[in-house]
Design a protein around this motif. Structure first.
Motif, PDB file in Angstrom:
ATOM      1  N   ARG A 289      22.002  40.551 -13.695  1.00 52.89           N
ATOM      2  CA  ARG A 289      21.940  39.985 -14.651  1.00 52.89           C
ATOM      3  C   ARG A 289      21.108  41.010 -15.531  1.00 52.89           C
ATOM      4  NH1 ARG A 289      17.120  37.187 -16.774  1.00 52.89           N
ATOM      5  NH2 ARG A 289      16.229  37.320 -14.733  1.00 52.89           N
ATOM      6  N   LYS A 290      20.577  41.899 -15.130  1.00 55.86           N
ATOM      7  CA  LYS A 290      19.850  43.051 -15.785  1.00 55.86           C
ATOM      8  C   LYS A 290      20.468  44.404 -15.539  1.00 55.86           C
ATOM      9  CE  LYS A 290      16.336  40.503 -17.071  1.00 55.86           C
ATOM     10  NZ  LYS A 290      15.879  40.457 -18.704  1.00 55.86           N
ATOM     11  N   VAL A 291      21.550  44.709 -14.652  1.00 56.40           N
ATOM     12  CA  VAL A 291      21.883  45.900 -14.656  1.00 56.40           C
ATOM     13  C   VAL A 291      23.268  45.959 -14.921  1.00 56.40           C
ATOM     14  CG1 VAL A 291      22.250  48.018 -13.111  1.00 56.40           C
ATOM     15  CG2 VAL A 291      19.964  46.570 -13.018  1.00 56.40           C
TER      16      VAL A 291
ATOM     17  N   LEU B 163      19.108  39.163  -9.986  1.00 57.72           N
ATOM     18  CA  LEU B 163      18.518  40.139 -11.046  1.00 57.72           C
ATOM     19  C   LEU B 163      19.380  41.248 -11.226  1.00 57.72           C
ATOM     20  CD1 LEU B 163      15.894  40.506 -12.734  1.00 57.72           C
ATOM     21  CD2 LEU B 163      15.106  41.461 -10.501  1.00 57.72           C
ATOM     22  N   TRP B 164      20.027  41.982 -10.013  1.00 59.02           N
ATOM     23  CA  TRP B 164      20.943  43.075 -10.441  1.00 59.02           C
ATOM     24  C   TRP B 164      21.922  42.708 -11.295  1.00 59.02           C
ATOM     25  CZ3 TRP B 164      25.735  44.351  -8.856  1.00 59.02           C
ATOM     26  CH2 TRP B 164      26.002  45.605  -8.692  1.00 59.02           C
TER      27      TRP B 164
ATOM     28  N   VAL C 182      15.965  46.452  -6.962  1.00 56.33           N
ATOM     29  CA  VAL C 182      16.628  45.262  -7.786  1.00 56.33           C
ATOM     30  C   VAL C 182      17.901  44.834  -7.242  1.00 56.33           C
ATOM     31  CG1 VAL C 182      17.357  44.775 -10.177  1.00 56.33           C
ATOM     32  CG2 VAL C 182      15.642  46.467 -10.033  1.00 56.33           C
TER      33      VAL C 182
END
Length: 567
Positions: free
Chosen positions: A475-477, A472-473, A468
């Motif tokens: 936003r999601k992590v 994306l990293w 990831v």
């Protein structure tokens, strides 16, 4: 005879540790003795700009700042926990804390000085307590908000574990909630110590009527150097500040950061862990560790008390008890609100509606400045804070630098800004604005570092294992993990920027005076003119803006952090 019955024999590490401990105790005792001197003794030994006196001045200032930090910790544990655990207290305490951190504290300095001087007439102790109180008001708010945010965002699986172990409220607080809050609280303590330097000048050079009480310290030294325009003395004071910050970073905050790492969540070990030579030294001692063993056992036993406060409750049914308590609580609040509104109206009774509308417009100008600057600061410092927080070695290198930059008195840069704006014929409404965030921006950085350093290692490793990356990293992590810390940093920076508007929207150097349109400049101009009605109007309008934004923006964001972003 078995070895266990002999007292611990000291080793070479004990010698170094004992020297540090006794040195700190000697410093505290020496400063405490001088605090009980007669007030006339200050006039007999006035502040001088000879740099040879700076070590003694630095010692006095450091003891005051740590005394204020201790008071801030007590306040944080009491008020932060009350706001997080009581919905009634939360509704009044959070807006009140937001107002207190936003409205300039220096405006109350003359009143608090008179109170403390009257409590200890003829003694330096009254002035010392007044100075400690001023520094306390510059340190406490971000610590309280950090602790409140941590208690609101305790992970659900830890809450379930506490219920499974049948922890009492007292055990839950000391065995679960305080350890979970420690990493963020340690970084906010660092920020508080740095932020306190901004108020040291006002705290140690206290004006009482036509007289000035100059307490020995770096703040009084800087005030005298500025008054005499002695740039060499200002430079010497900055060097002394840097030395003091480096010392307490090595002797206190770096060990605390390394110790707090054990409270980090996660099941996997970190590839990098923060280290401290002093913490390693203390762990290698024999006599010091043996002497501290009873304290550790006592703290553990106190944390495991099974205190049950429910037996003191009135024996009503839950529904009836809640309705009666709510009616009494909100009735008292309504009465206090009406009384406060009446008092505020009496303060500004002689001001026309046109003036009120004008001040509201000025408040909108300041609001726009603060909002734009806050967004810029978030865009800059959130990525950098995450980068530093995920790399303990980098954090260890940058920690003293960040503390010094946060501690650097921003008002020393105001003359540079005035000269630059005049020379290049810039618009003060635009170019005075960044001065509001010179000190406040560091609240964002320190809180984001705290949030990133508290992210579980297994979460980071899982993201790396699943490849990831990129947006994306984030936003999601990472953004969900640090979101509560970002909100706390943004809220305290928000309050700090409103507070700084008093000095940043109206600056002067020599005969040059620049004023930007805004609520802070309005309050400053009328403070210099002694127009108390308009000062009161400006403060009231500022409080209204702060409370409205707390209700419309910060409270929903805190609720979102508590509901959706618990890791």
């Amino acid at each position: 005879m078995p070895q266990s019955v002999w007292p611990a024999r000291p080793n070479r590490w004990d010698v170094v540790a004992a020297g540090l401990v006794f040195g700190a105790l000697a410093l505290i005792i020496a400063v405490a003795r001088e605090m009980h001197m007669p007030l006339e003794a200050l006039g007999a030994a006035p502040i001088v700009l000879d740099p040879v006196h700076l070590p003694a001045y630095a010692a006095r200032t450091t003891v005051r700042m740590f005394a204020a930090l201790g008071l801030s910790l007590v306040f944080t544990f009491a008020i932060g926990a009350l706001a997080a655990k009581s919905r009634r207290a939360e509704k009044i305490l959070i807006p009140l804390l937001d107002i207190l951190q936003s409205v300039p504290v220096l405006g109350y300095l003359s009143f608090t000085v008179l109170v403390f001087l009257s409590l200890f007439p003829g003694s330096v102790l009254g002035a010392e307590l007044a100075a400690i109180f001023v520094i306390f008001t510059s340190q406490v708010w971000n610590m309280t908000f950090s602790f409140y945010q941590s208690l609101r965002t305790v992970p659900r699986e830890l809450e379930e574990a506490a219920r499974a172990f049948q922890f009492s409220p007292w055990q839950r607080f000391w065995r679960l909630e305080v350890p979970f809050a420690i990493p963020g609280l340690v970084w906010n303590m660092m920020m508080s110590m740095s932020g306190g330097w901004f108020f040291v000048v006002a705290a140690e050079a206290i004006a009482v009527g036509t007289h000035t009480i100059a307490l020995p310290g770096i703040g009084s030294y800087v005030a005298l150097a500025i008054a005499e325009r002695d740039l060499a003395a200002v430079g010497a004071a900055i060097v002394a500040m840097l030395a003091v910050i480096g010392l307490y970073d090595q002797l206190m905050f770096r060990p605390l950061v390394a110790w707090a790492d054990k409270f980090r969540m996660g099941e996997t070990a970190a590839l990098e862990v923060p280290r401290s030579w002093l913490l390693t030294l203390l762990r290698r001692t024999r006599l010091v560790r043996s002497a501290g063993a009873p304290l550790r056992r006592g703290a553990h036993e106190m944390a495991m008390w099974r205190l049950d406060f429910r037996r003191f409750e009135v024996p009503f049914s839950q529904g009836t008890k809640t309705r009666v308590a709510d009616a009494l609580y909100y009735g008292v609040l309504a009465a206090l609100g009406l009384a406060g509104a009446g008092f505020a109206a009496s303060l500004v009774a002689g001001i026309g509606i046109d003036e009120v509308l004008h001040v509201l417009l000025l408040g909108l100008f300041t609001l726009l400045r603060v909002a734009v600057l806050l967004v810029i600061a978030l865009v800059v410092w959130v990525p950098l804070g995450v980068l530093i927080g995920l790399r303990p070695r980098l954090a260890a290198r940058l920690q003293p630098l960040a503390q010094f930059l946060a501690a650097f008195p921003a008002n020393l840069l105001f003359p540079v800004a005035v000269v630059g704006i005049v020379h290049f014929r810039l618009d003060p409404d635009i170019w005075l604005s960044p001065l509001m965030l010179l000190g406040a921006q560091w609240y964002i950085l320190f809180n984001v570092i705290a949030g990133a350093s508290a992210v579980p290692h297994d979460l980071v490793e899982a993201a790396r294992g699943f490849h990831v990356r990129g947006w994306l990293w984030w936003r999601k992590v990472m953004l969900p993990a640090v979101f509560p810390y970002v909100i706390t940093g943004a809220l305290t920076a928000w309050g700090g920027a409103w507070n700084a508007s008093i000095v940043a929207e109206a600056v002067r150097w020599g005969d040059t005076h620049l004023v930007a349109q805004g609520l802070g400049a309005y309050i400053t101009v009328h403070t210099e003119a002694g127009d108390y009605e308009r000062i009161a109007l400006g403060v009231i309008v500022m409080c209204l803006f702060v409370v409205a934004l707390n209700r419309l923006l910060w409270r929903p964001l805190y609720d979102a952090a508590a509901r959706r972003f618990q890791v």
